[in-house]
Write an enzyme that holds these catalytic residues in place. Structure first.
Site, short mmCIF file in Angstrom:
data_model
loop_
_atom_site.label_atom_id
_atom_site.label_comp_id
_atom_site.label_asym_id
_atom_site.label_seq_id
_atom_site.Cartn_x
_atom_site.Cartn_y
_atom_site.Cartn_z
N VAL A 11 0.83 -1.21 0.00
CA VAL A 11 0.00 0.00 0.00
C VAL A 11 0.87 1.26 0.00
O VAL A 11 0.65 2.18 -0.79
CB VAL A 11 -0.96 0.00 1.22
CG1 VAL A 11 -1.63 1.36 1.39
CG2 VAL A 11 -2.02 -1.08 1.04
N THR A 121 -5.74 -0.80 7.49
CA THR A 121 -7.09 -1.26 7.83
C THR A 121 -7.14 -1.52 9.33
O THR A 121 -6.40 -2.37 9.84
CB THR A 121 -7.41 -2.55 7.04
OG1 THR A 121 -7.25 -2.25 5.65
CG2 THR A 121 -8.82 -3.03 7.32
N GLU A 153 -4.41 -5.34 -5.22
CA GLU A 153 -3.11 -5.74 -5.77
C GLU A 153 -3.35 -6.31 -7.17
O GLU A 153 -4.35 -6.96 -7.42
CB GLU A 153 -2.46 -6.78 -4.87
CG GLU A 153 -1.93 -6.16 -3.60
CD GLU A 153 -1.36 -7.18 -2.62
OE1 GLU A 153 -1.00 -8.28 -3.03
OE2 GLU A 153 -1.30 -6.86 -1.42
N LYS A 205 -14.27 0.22 5.57
CA LYS A 205 -13.25 -0.66 4.98
C LYS A 205 -13.52 -2.13 5.33
O LYS A 205 -13.49 -3.02 4.48
CB LYS A 205 -11.86 -0.24 5.46
CG LYS A 205 -10.73 -1.13 5.02
CD LYS A 205 -10.52 -1.14 3.52
CE LYS A 205 -9.56 -2.25 3.13
NZ LYS A 205 -9.37 -2.38 1.70
N ASN A 209 -14.59 -5.20 2.57
CA ASN A 209 -13.86 -6.46 2.38
C ASN A 209 -14.67 -7.66 2.85
O ASN A 209 -14.66 -8.72 2.22
CB ASN A 209 -12.52 -6.42 3.13
CG ASN A 209 -11.44 -5.76 2.28
OD1 ASN A 209 -11.71 -5.34 1.16
ND2 ASN A 209 -10.24 -5.66 2.80
N GLY A 258 -7.86 -15.59 -0.61
CA GLY A 258 -6.61 -15.53 0.16
C GLY A 258 -6.16 -14.09 0.21
O GLY A 258 -6.96 -13.17 0.16
N CYS A 261 -5.55 -9.41 2.89
CA CYS A 261 -6.65 -8.59 3.41
C CYS A 261 -7.90 -9.37 3.82
O CYS A 261 -8.29 -9.31 4.98
CB CYS A 261 -7.03 -7.52 2.38
SG CYS A 261 -5.72 -6.30 2.19
N ARG A 329 0.74 -14.00 0.51
CA ARG A 329 0.18 -14.06 1.87
C ARG A 329 -1.19 -14.75 1.83
O ARG A 329 -2.05 -14.39 1.05
CB ARG A 329 0.08 -12.64 2.45
CG ARG A 329 1.44 -12.03 2.73
CD ARG A 329 1.36 -10.63 3.25
NE ARG A 329 1.07 -9.66 2.22
CZ ARG A 329 1.03 -8.33 2.42
NH1 ARG A 329 1.26 -7.84 3.62
NH2 ARG A 329 0.77 -7.51 1.44
#
Ligand SMILES: NC(=O)c1ccc[n+]([C@@H]2O[C@H](COP(=O)([O-])OP(=O)(O)OC[C@H]3O[C@@H](n4cnc5c(N)ncnc54)[C@H](O)[C@@H]3O)[C@@H](O)[C@H]2O)c1
Length: 435
Positions: A11, A121, A153, A205, A209, A258, A261, A329
């Site tokens: 970020v 976040t 991303e 946020k 998500n 995955g 986030c 990740r």
């Protein structure tokens, strides 16, 4: 405008580079000295399409600098962005130590009015905590603003340069004016900068998500039904996606979500809910469904080989958690690797960008191929875990020469089933009839 960005990861680096691209003077600071050295030498540290070109241009134009001293970075800055990690703590809630440590440090070094804008976040109430940490040592003027980041991303530069919306949580008119001026060049086409209070912004946020993760898990459950009922999830997806109320995006089933986030943000919102004595039941189910879906393809593989993978060797296409990034990740590919190797099989993998990160994490647990075709040599079957474009349209002639057994387990539904049958493959994908 003069800006500091604290934390130069996925970020922070995109944020700093894109603000510089809009003509601002940006000082990026990171605690990781080797990262700062590389970035200062013009070596980009992440793979993100379109980033390197503007990164190099803005270094050249002296609008983008990297450093490891917070004091130096914030000295002249009008706005200080925090783009720091907020990983899950032991109980799953967001660990705020990175954010609060920096806030504490800022309190000791600030001079003059600053806006501290948090892009990490963070749970509701963090802006207050940051403010309290700063005020322990600083009595001057400042505003803490919540400015959650929605970039994805893989398309982060586009997302940042042309955001659907910018959310800013602040009740300060002074901070609002600065944030408005800063973001004006990014929303010239009329997309909104939505101002709200800090708490609503922080929750926005997590809500975004968690909603997207829910959409994915919902479709993964529909895919499970399709497999059991002889329906085709591609058809169902198209059938529902054309309804404006539902929308076409985020309806693709697969091997679970995955990345850095969704898993942690869903977990953190569940924990935040628990703290206010509210059981977020849908999200608990979303997590459960996702954990199961990550291993669904392994269950299919095991079933195909009568639960005996001992001595088998698989080719694996894709390691990144999604295409166009090197980020691994919480990548479902890593769960597949663990499960397949635990069952006694071996793997040769190929990913266009993520292999160095996987090597650094799991070393020689698997072999790494030079290209996607090389990975197929001697394989019992091919497993597809990431939908990179180059996997979608392979050279089928070359593939045929390399693959001993024409068996494909596709976790991303890349190929047309009829085509694969025509080519003589055993082809199993997600939520579609296997052939
Ligand atoms: N990655 C994404 O797609 C994405 C999207 C939106 C929001 N976010 C959120 O943004 C935040 C950052 O995520 P990321 O993916 O960029 O993380 P990251 O791990 O890639 O980057 C964080 C950076 O902060 C640095 N850092 C740690 N402590 C520091 C300190 N005290 N001073 C200076 N630098 C320090 C680390 O060295 C690292 O370079 C997280 O809260 C994440 O949830 C991430």
């Amino acid at each position: 405008m003069k800006i500091a960005v604290v934390g130069t990861g996925y970020v922070g680096l995109v944020t700093g580079t894109c603000f510089a691209e809009a003509g601002n003077k940006v000082a990026c600071v990171d605690i990781d000295k080797s990262k700062v050295e590389k970035l200062s030498a013009g070596q980009i540290t992440i793979y993100e399409p379109g980033l390197e070109k503007i990164f190099l241009r803005n270094i050249q134009e002296s609008r983008l600098k990297f450093m490891s001293q917070l004091e130096e970075a914030v000295e002249d800055a009008e706005i200080i962005f925090l783009a720091l990690p907020t990983p899950p703590g032991a109980d799953g809630s967001a660990d705020l130590k990175y954010v609060l440590d920096v806030a504490d440090h800022l309190g000791k070094i600030l001079k003059g009015y600053k806006v501290i804008a948090n892009k990490s976040t963070v749970p509701v109430g963090t802006a207050d905590k940051v403010s309290t940490a700063i005020s322990k040592n600083y009595t001057g003027e400042y505003d803490v603003v919540s400015n959650p980041e929605f970039l994805r991303e893989g398309v982060a530069v586009d997302d940042f340069m042309k955001p659907d919306r910018v959310v800013v949580g602040t009740r300060s008119e002074r901070a609002k004016k600065l944030m408005c001026d800063l973001y004006a060049p990014f929303v010239r086409q009329g997309n909104p900068v939505i101002f709200m209070d800090e708490r609503s912004s922080e929750l926005t946020k997590y809500a975004a998500n968690s909603f997207l993760a829910t959409k994915i898990s919902f479709m993964n459950e529909i895919a499970q039904l399709c497999e059991r009922m002889g329906a085709d999830v591609d058809m169902v997806r198209r059938g529902i996606g054309s309804d404006d109320r539902i929308g076409k995006r985020f309806l693709f089933p697969g091997i679970g979500y995955g990345g850095s986030c969704f898993p942690k943000d869903v977990q953190a919102l569940i924990m935040s809910s628990d703290e206010v004595n509210y059981e977020f039941e849908i999200l608990k189910a979303v997590e459960k469904v996702n954990a199961h879906q990550k291993l669904h393809i392994v269950e299919k593989i095991k079933a195909h080989y009568n639960n005996n993978l001992q001595g088998k060797h698989f080719a694996l296409w894709g390691l990144a958690f999604k295409p166009n990034t090197d980020d691994i990740r919480e990548s479902p590919a890593l769960s597949i690797i663990d499960a397949i190797t635990e069952a006694g099989a071996t793997i040769t993998a190929y990913d266009p960008e993520a292999m160095p990160n996987v090597k650094a994490k799991i070393g020689d647990k698997i072999k790494y191929a030079e290209n996607q075709y090389h990975a197929l040599e001697g394989a019992t079957a091919l497993i597809i875990a990431t939908e990179w474009s180059e996997f979608k349209t392979p050279d089928f002639d070359l593939m045929e020469k390399k693959i001993g057994n024409k068996i494909v387990f596709d976790g991303r539904n890349l190929f047309d089933i009829k085509k694969m049958i025509g080519l003589g493959y055993y082809y199993d994908s997600i939520g579609r009839n296997k052939k």
